[in-house]
Design an enzyme around this catalytic site. Structure first.
Site, mmCIF file in Angstrom:
data_model
loop_
_atom_site.group_PDB
_atom_site.id
_atom_site.type_symbol
_atom_site.label_atom_id
_atom_site.label_comp_id
_atom_site.label_asym_id
_atom_site.label_seq_id
_atom_site.Cartn_x
_atom_site.Cartn_y
_atom_site.Cartn_z
ATOM 1 N N TYR A 171 -4.750 -3.292 8.721
ATOM 2 C CA TYR A 171 -3.801 -2.922 7.665
ATOM 3 C C TYR A 171 -2.534 -3.752 7.846
ATOM 4 O O TYR A 171 -2.087 -3.971 8.974
ATOM 5 C CB TYR A 171 -3.436 -1.440 7.765
ATOM 6 C CG TYR A 171 -2.308 -1.045 6.841
ATOM 7 C CD1 TYR A 171 -2.578 -0.594 5.556
ATOM 8 C CD2 TYR A 171 -0.973 -1.153 7.240
ATOM 9 C CE1 TYR A 171 -1.542 -0.247 4.684
ATOM 10 C CE2 TYR A 171 0.062 -0.820 6.377
ATOM 11 C CZ TYR A 171 -0.233 -0.371 5.110
ATOM 12 O OH TYR A 171 0.779 -0.049 4.251
ATOM 13 N N GLU A 200 1.052 -4.944 -0.080
ATOM 14 C CA GLU A 200 0.179 -4.262 0.874
ATOM 15 C C GLU A 200 -1.216 -4.871 0.849
ATOM 16 O O GLU A 200 -1.808 -5.040 -0.215
ATOM 17 C CB GLU A 200 0.093 -2.768 0.524
ATOM 18 C CG GLU A 200 -0.735 -1.971 1.506
ATOM 19 C CD GLU A 200 -0.864 -0.503 1.088
ATOM 20 O OE1 GLU A 200 -0.184 0.338 1.697
ATOM 21 O OE2 GLU A 200 -1.624 -0.215 0.146
#
Lengths: 403, 290
Positions: free
Chosen positions: A125, A213
């Site tokens: 992530y 993101e």
């Protein structure tokens, strides 16, 4: 402004950030064509179909009409056809869309990155955003990719790393290396990750992102580092210098009333209450909403008319608020500073007359320059409009209107 | 001397000859602000509103002795204007401009580190010391002279507070609109600290809104340094999470961003928190026993 995954990936490619390649498709036929091209290029018969909406949780969400998930892996052309038919034009409901869901106008048909190879596949992530407290951009990353990052932050906060970037320059080499080390990478994958993160930060700054993101940030079995998904938000204030990005705005993703309000230079947000309001200034608008609640009502909207509260803006405001059948009363709250209250009052009266009979009680609170003259104008207009000067008086009138 | 500005402040306007700059410069002169000139690149050597126009802020400092600047230049050039003012040694820069890209402000804020320049704003109504000096766009007549300080993220809510303070028989020493953007120059805590140390201020109205941690920071500082009473209000108790409420910084992201959380922290730190914006004035009067 939010972008679709396919748009964000196009932009990232301009900054040499490797992404999962694919084609945005509006029809089943286009999806089939895209699949053929991907198959030719990759040599694999696997491909992924991803619904393009401005909300997360697509993989676990389902299309109401067909029962198909918003992200599907297809093994052959028949499945591509099946999934494209089942998703395109359907209403996708995810944990982020609410029960109403969102209509899918486009799907992304993309190459499958989960192929076999010499090394282990991994999902990480990584996101970049502004740390308001430190006044610096921060890169947040974790070895726990592909899952909900809020859950990771809650359950295992030690698995989330942060790297702040000094505003005076780009992401430094030592920082990019640190990120790659912390993700446990070595060899080719390490080198690819350093390049990826450096270029991604350049994209974040270069595109004036509000948030960027990558989840999952993917290490393929051949050590490539790839953005498999991407969520990108652009700072609205910076769109003036990114005409190409501004052109990517998809208004079908936005509330139509809010889009219309924007066209009249009104800042409007729809809420679920029963008292509409029209206010000058964002802070006073929020405070007015709070006061409505304390008076026993619920605000039906946020509406900042800005510094120019004239007949045209007031009329547009009335029309937008009155579209909502739940509205039982409307409160206009203007603190006239530079703008004179008597002119606002004249604008309210003119707008009222133009629209005709307004079916709900109107409360007008005008304070500031020429407030007394304004009250007189309203009171003598013969219209069904109640006037107030003090905020506490307006609160009392709202209380009576919703009782 | 109240805080930040007074009758001795020598003020220049950056973006002097534009529509906004001209209008508000006129208003400031009428209020009595000591406006010594302005800057519009390319128009140096001319006069505007009977005052000299300079090409650069540096020149305005050298020739007119400016120590305060107010900025009305468009968003794309505003961060540059802030840095120019700081580079020229201006002590107080008030940036009115709304809509500056966040990344520009990240740079400008960093540029100010280590300089003697204090920034107010951007996206703010400015600063006013009642009866002495207005460096902003607020309606001057609302700010009756007195001994209450106001620090606020919002423009019209500042006027509302000043008006209620006047209706309660009190007045304003200085009012500071710090702005509603995610990155701003002077924080709530910094303004509160200035008021706590100002002999001409007896009490403070502190107005915040959803988003960011500035109110909590100010409240925690206040708990340790309280010298004077503070009345506080947070706008946005009814704001939905995840939406920007007009101001770029007014968005509920995390748990401490909500009005409820901020009001709780403020109350725990000894601030007199009001739930309704209509109660600011009368609560202040009650706190001061008037």
């Amino acid at each position: 402004m939010n972008l679709h995954e396919y748009q964000a990936k196009e932009l990232l490619k301009k900054y040499n950030v490797p992404v999962q390649e694919g084609f945005a498709c509006s029809t089943v036929h286009e999806a089939e064509e895209a699949y053929r091209q991907i198959k030719n290029q990759s040599g694999s018969s696997f491909a992924v179909v991803k619904a393009q909406i401005h909300a997360g949780g697509r993989g676990k969400g389902t299309v109401k009409e067909s029962g198909i998930n918003g992200v599907k892996v297809a093994k052959n052309i028949d499945q591509i056809t099946e999934f494209a038919k089942g998703i395109l034009g359907g209403t996708l409901v995810t944990i982020q869309t609410g029960p109403a869901g969102k209509v899918v106008n486009k799907i992304l048909v993309a190459q499958d990155m989960y192929y076999d190879g010499p090394s282990e596949r991994k999902e990480f992530y990584l996101s970049i955003l502004l740390d308001r407290t430190k006044k610096q951009n921060v890169i947040m990353y974790s070895t726990e990719g592909g899952m909900n990052i809020e859950d990771v932050a809650h359950d295992t906060p030690e698995k989330i790393f942060k790297e702040w970037v000094h505003p005076g320059g780009p992401l430094q080499g030592f920082q990019a290396r640190k990120i790659a080390f912390n993700l446990g990478l070595s060899g080719e994958a390490f080198k690819n990750c350093v390049k990826f993160v450096t270029n991604l930060y350049n994209a974040y700054v270069g595109l004036d992102c509000g948030m960027l993101e990558i989840n999952p940030l993917f290490k393929a079995a051949d050590d490539k580092i790839i953005a498999v998904d991407c969520k990108m938000n652009i700072d609205d204030n910076a769109l003036m210098r990114h005409a190409d990005v501004a052109a990517m705005r998809d208004t079908t993703e936005e509330d139509p009333t809010e889009v219309e309000a924007g066209n009249h230079n009104l800042n409007f947000i729809k809420l679920d209450g029963n008292v509409g309001c029209m206010v000058n200034g964002a802070g006073l608008a929020m405070a007015t909403m709070d006061m409505i609640q304390l008076s026993g009502g619920q605000p039906a909207n946020f509406l900042d008319v800005g510094g120019t509260a004239n007949a045209q803006t007031v009329e547009a405001g009335f029309k937008i608020i009155l579209k909502d059948p739940n509205v039982k009363a409307i409160l206009i709250n203007i603190f006239g500073g530079i703008v004179r209250c008597d002119r606002v009052a004249a604008g309210v009266i003119e707008a009222y007359k133009t629209i005709g009979d307004i079916p709900v009680p109107i409360i007008v609170r005008l304070q500031g320059t020429n407030a007394e003259e304004a009250k007189k104008l309203i009171d003598e207009s013969g219209l069904k409009v109640q006037s107030a000067i003090q905020l506490s008086e307006a609160a009392e009138l709202v209380k009576q209107a919703v009782a | 001397m109240s805080i930040l500005v007074n009758k001795n402040s020598k003020v220049i306007v950056q973006g002097f000859t534009g529509t906004e700059g001209t209008f508000h410069a006129t208003q400031m002169i009428e209020y009595g602000t000591n406006l010594v000139g302005g800057v519009t690149p390319g128009k140096g050597g001319t006069t505007h509103l009977d005052r000299p126009v300079f090409n650069t802020v540096e020149e305005a400092v050298q020739k007119a002795g400016a120590n305060v600047s107010i900025i009305f230049v468009p968003p794309a050039f505003a961060a540059d204007a802030i840095m120019e003012a700081a580079n020229a040694g201006i002590e107080l820069v008030v940036c009115i401009t709304e809509g500056i890209p966040v990344q520009d402000m990240v740079k400008a804020k960093n540029y100010l580190v280590g300089t003697n320049t204090r920034l107010i704003g951007p996206n703010c109504p400015g600063v006013i010391t009642a009866g002495e000096c207005k460096v902003g766009i607020m309606p001057g007549f609302v700010f009756k002279q007195g001994r209450i300080g106001i620090v606020s993220k919002s423009g019209t809510l500042t006027y509302e507070a000043a008006d209620q303070v006047a209706k309660a028989g009190l007045g304003v020493s200085t009012a500071v609109g710090i702005g509603g953007d995610p990155i701003i120059g002077t924080t709530t805590k910094e303004a509160l600290e200035l008021f706590m140390n100002d002999p001409e201020t007896d009490a403070v109205v502190m107005i915040g809104e959803i988003g960011g941690g500035m109110e909590a920071e100010a409240a925690r500082w206040y708990k340790e340094n309280a010298k004077k009473p503070v009345v506080g209000f947070i706008a946005g108790q009814t704001a939905p999470p995840g939406r920007r409420m007009g101001h770029a910084g007014a968005i509920i992201g995390g748990a401490e961003d909500t009005a409820e959380a901020k009001m709780k922290i403020m109350a725990e730190c000894g601030i007199n928190v009001v739930a309704s914006p209509a109660d600011i004035g009368k609560t202040m009067a009650a706190v001061l026993g008037k």
